[in-house]
Design a protein around this motif. Structure first.
Motif, PDB file in Angstrom:
ATOM      1  N   ASP A 134       1.283  13.501 -14.476  1.00 23.20           N
ATOM      2  CA  ASP A 134       0.287  14.648 -15.013  1.00 23.20           C
ATOM      3  C   ASP A 134      -0.109  15.914 -15.102  1.00 23.20           C
ATOM      4  OD1 ASP A 134      -2.282  14.234 -16.246  1.00 23.20           O
ATOM      5  OD2 ASP A 134      -3.499  14.091 -14.490  1.00 23.20           O
ATOM      6  N   ASN A 135       0.353  16.178 -13.504  1.00 22.68           N
ATOM      7  CA  ASN A 135       0.422  18.249 -13.442  1.00 22.68           C
ATOM      8  C   ASN A 135       1.794  18.365 -14.784  1.00 22.68           C
ATOM      9  OD1 ASN A 135      -1.598  17.865 -11.528  1.00 22.68           O
ATOM     10  ND2 ASN A 135      -0.189  17.688  -9.659  1.00 22.68           N
ATOM     11  N   LEU A 136       2.471  17.692 -14.288  1.00 25.75           N
ATOM     12  CA  LEU A 136       3.520  18.178 -15.592  1.00 25.75           C
ATOM     13  C   LEU A 136       3.693  18.143 -17.148  1.00 25.75           C
ATOM     14  CD1 LEU A 136       6.489  19.082 -16.230  1.00 25.75           C
ATOM     15  CD2 LEU A 136       7.280  16.640 -15.834  1.00 25.75           C
ATOM     16  N   LEU A 137       2.887  17.083 -17.618  1.00 23.46           N
ATOM     17  CA  LEU A 137       2.251  17.526 -18.625  1.00 23.46           C
ATOM     18  C   LEU A 137       1.015  17.732 -18.829  1.00 23.46           C
ATOM     19  CD1 LEU A 137       2.549  13.118 -19.096  1.00 23.46           C
ATOM     20  CD2 LEU A 137       3.048  14.869 -20.408  1.00 23.46           C
ATOM     21  N   THR A 138       0.222  18.346 -18.347  1.00 25.03           N
ATOM     22  CA  THR A 138      -0.599  19.677 -18.209  1.00 25.03           C
ATOM     23  C   THR A 138       0.304  20.620 -18.193  1.00 25.03           C
ATOM     24  OG1 THR A 138      -1.751  18.230 -16.879  1.00 25.03           O
ATOM     25  CG2 THR A 138      -2.509  20.711 -17.615  1.00 25.03           C
ATOM     26  N   SER A 139       1.366  21.041 -17.912  1.00 18.54           N
ATOM     27  CA  SER A 139       2.076  22.753 -17.351  1.00 18.54           C
ATOM     28  C   SER A 139       2.634  22.236 -18.900  1.00 18.54           C
ATOM     29  CB  SER A 139       2.564  23.019 -17.055  1.00 18.54           C
ATOM     30  OG  SER A 139       3.311  21.559 -16.894  1.00 18.54           O
ATOM     31  N   LEU A 140       3.340  21.351 -19.481  1.00 17.59           N
ATOM     32  CA  LEU A 140       4.098  21.657 -20.871  1.00 17.59           C
ATOM     33  C   LEU A 140       2.935  21.560 -22.065  1.00 17.59           C
ATOM     34  CD1 LEU A 140       6.445  18.405 -20.838  1.00 17.59           C
ATOM     35  CD2 LEU A 140       6.807  21.509 -20.111  1.00 17.59           C
ATOM     36  N   GLU A 141       1.746  21.069 -21.611  1.00 18.53           N
ATOM     37  CA  GLU A 141      -0.020  21.043 -23.566  1.00 18.53           C
ATOM     38  C   GLU A 141      -0.025  22.403 -23.360  1.00 18.53           C
ATOM     39  OE1 GLU A 141      -2.552  17.927 -22.276  1.00 18.53           O
ATOM     40  OE2 GLU A 141      -1.137  16.378 -22.672  1.00 18.53           O
ATOM     41  N   GLN A 173       0.780  -1.338  -0.780  1.00 15.58           N
ATOM     42  CA  GLN A 173       0.007   0.071   0.271  1.00 15.58           C
ATOM     43  C   GLN A 173       0.979   1.238  -0.157  1.00 15.58           C
ATOM     44  OE1 GLN A 173      -2.726  -0.341   2.966  1.00 15.58           O
ATOM     45  NE2 GLN A 173      -4.142  -1.554   2.707  1.00 15.58           N
ATOM     46  N   GLY A 174       2.036   1.370   0.946  1.00 16.46           N
ATOM     47  CA  GLY A 174       3.027   2.181   0.744  1.00 16.46           C
ATOM     48  C   GLY A 174       3.408   2.890  -0.691  1.00 16.46           C
ATOM     49  N   ILE A 175       3.063   1.842  -1.276  1.00 12.36           N
ATOM     50  CA  ILE A 175       4.649   1.591  -2.795  1.00 12.36           C
ATOM     51  C   ILE A 175       3.345   2.335  -3.925  1.00 12.36           C
ATOM     52  CG2 ILE A 175       4.980   0.244  -4.782  1.00 12.36           C
ATOM     53  CD1 ILE A 175       6.301  -1.259  -2.709  1.00 12.36           C
ATOM     54  N   ASP A 176       2.003   1.975  -3.539  1.00  7.96           N
ATOM     55  CA  ASP A 176       0.974   2.182  -4.113  1.00  7.96           C
ATOM     56  C   ASP A 176       0.803   3.558  -4.027  1.00  7.96           C
ATOM     57  OD1 ASP A 176      -1.013   1.809  -5.935  1.00  7.96           O
ATOM     58  OD2 ASP A 176      -2.552   1.834  -4.791  1.00  7.96           O
ATOM     59  N   GLY A 177       0.876   4.027  -2.714  1.00  8.44           N
ATOM     60  CA  GLY A 177       0.673   5.376  -2.565  1.00  8.44           C
ATOM     61  C   GLY A 177       1.703   6.710  -3.375  1.00  8.44           C
ATOM     62  N   ARG A 178       3.103   5.299  -3.047  1.00 12.69           N
ATOM     63  CA  ARG A 178       4.143   7.003  -3.825  1.00 12.69           C
ATOM     64  C   ARG A 178       3.868   6.663  -5.022  1.00 12.69           C
ATOM     65  NH1 ARG A 178       8.530   4.309   0.593  1.00 12.69           N
ATOM     66  NH2 ARG A 178       8.009   5.449   1.236  1.00 12.69           N
ATOM     67  N   LEU A 179       3.197   5.386  -6.091  1.00 14.91           N
ATOM     68  CA  LEU A 179       3.333   5.126  -6.916  1.00 14.91           C
ATOM     69  C   LEU A 179       1.954   6.598  -7.716  1.00 14.91           C
ATOM     70  CD1 LEU A 179       3.188   1.919  -8.603  1.00 14.91           C
ATOM     71  CD2 LEU A 179       5.017   3.846  -9.031  1.00 14.91           C
ATOM     72  N   ASP A 180       0.946   6.441  -7.070  1.00 15.06           N
ATOM     73  CA  ASP A 180      -0.560   7.433  -6.715  1.00 15.06           C
ATOM     74  C   ASP A 180       1.073   8.853  -7.075  1.00 15.06           C
ATOM     75  OD1 ASP A 180      -2.000   5.673  -7.619  1.00 15.06           O
ATOM     76  OD2 ASP A 180      -3.174   5.808  -5.600  1.00 15.06           O
ATOM     77  N   GLU A 181       0.872   8.790  -6.142  1.00 17.74           N
ATOM     78  CA  GLU A 181       1.823  10.309  -6.570  1.00 17.74           C
ATOM     79  C   GLU A 181       2.905  11.101  -6.908  1.00 17.74           C
ATOM     80  OE1 GLU A 181       4.491  10.851  -2.292  1.00 17.74           O
ATOM     81  OE2 GLU A 181       2.449  10.659  -1.789  1.00 17.74           O
ATOM     82  N   ILE A 182       3.324   9.379  -8.047  1.00 20.82           N
ATOM     83  CA  ILE A 182       4.027  10.151  -8.874  1.00 20.82           C
ATOM     84  C   ILE A 182       3.445  10.547  -9.973  1.00 20.82           C
ATOM     85  CG2 ILE A 182       5.777   9.103 -10.560  1.00 20.82           C
ATOM     86  CD1 ILE A 182       6.899   7.784  -7.542  1.00 20.82           C
TER      87      ILE A 182
END
Length: 94
Positions: free
Chosen positions: A72-79, A58-67
């Motif tokens: 997603d935010n980075l891609l949105t800003s680049l778009e 679950q900890g790994i899953d949470g970190r993956l969600d954060e990444i």
């Protein structure tokens, strides 16, 4: 960033713990230690290790969600930036 080193160390520790738990569970199952004499203790240990492994997962899953959220935010800003550049280029050409 400096946080990356901390996350790598933490991930390695979690991975090592998970690997150790899996190896121990396999040993218990292969040795057939659930022979009835210590069945309750063995079952309690197996359940505790499974809960620990679940917590790690679950900890790994949470970190993956954060990444993924960060990406997603980075891609949105680049778009958005690319759209602005394209719009300005179209105005310059016109």
């Amino acid at each position: 960033t400096s946080d990356t080193g901390t996350n790598d160390s933490s991930n390695n520790r979690l991975d090592g713990s998970l690997d150790a738990d899996i190896a121990h569970l396999n040993t218990l199952l292969l040795n057939g230690s659930l022979d009835g004499s210590n069945e309750t203790e063995d079952l309690t240990e197996i359940l505790a290790r499974l809960e620990s492994a679940d917590g790690v997962a679950q900890g790994i899953d949470g970190r993956l969600d954060e990444i993924l959220g960060t990406l997603d935010n980075l891609l949105t800003s680049l778009e958005t930036r690319d759209e602005a550049i394209n719009s300005e280029n179209e105005r310059t050409i016109s």
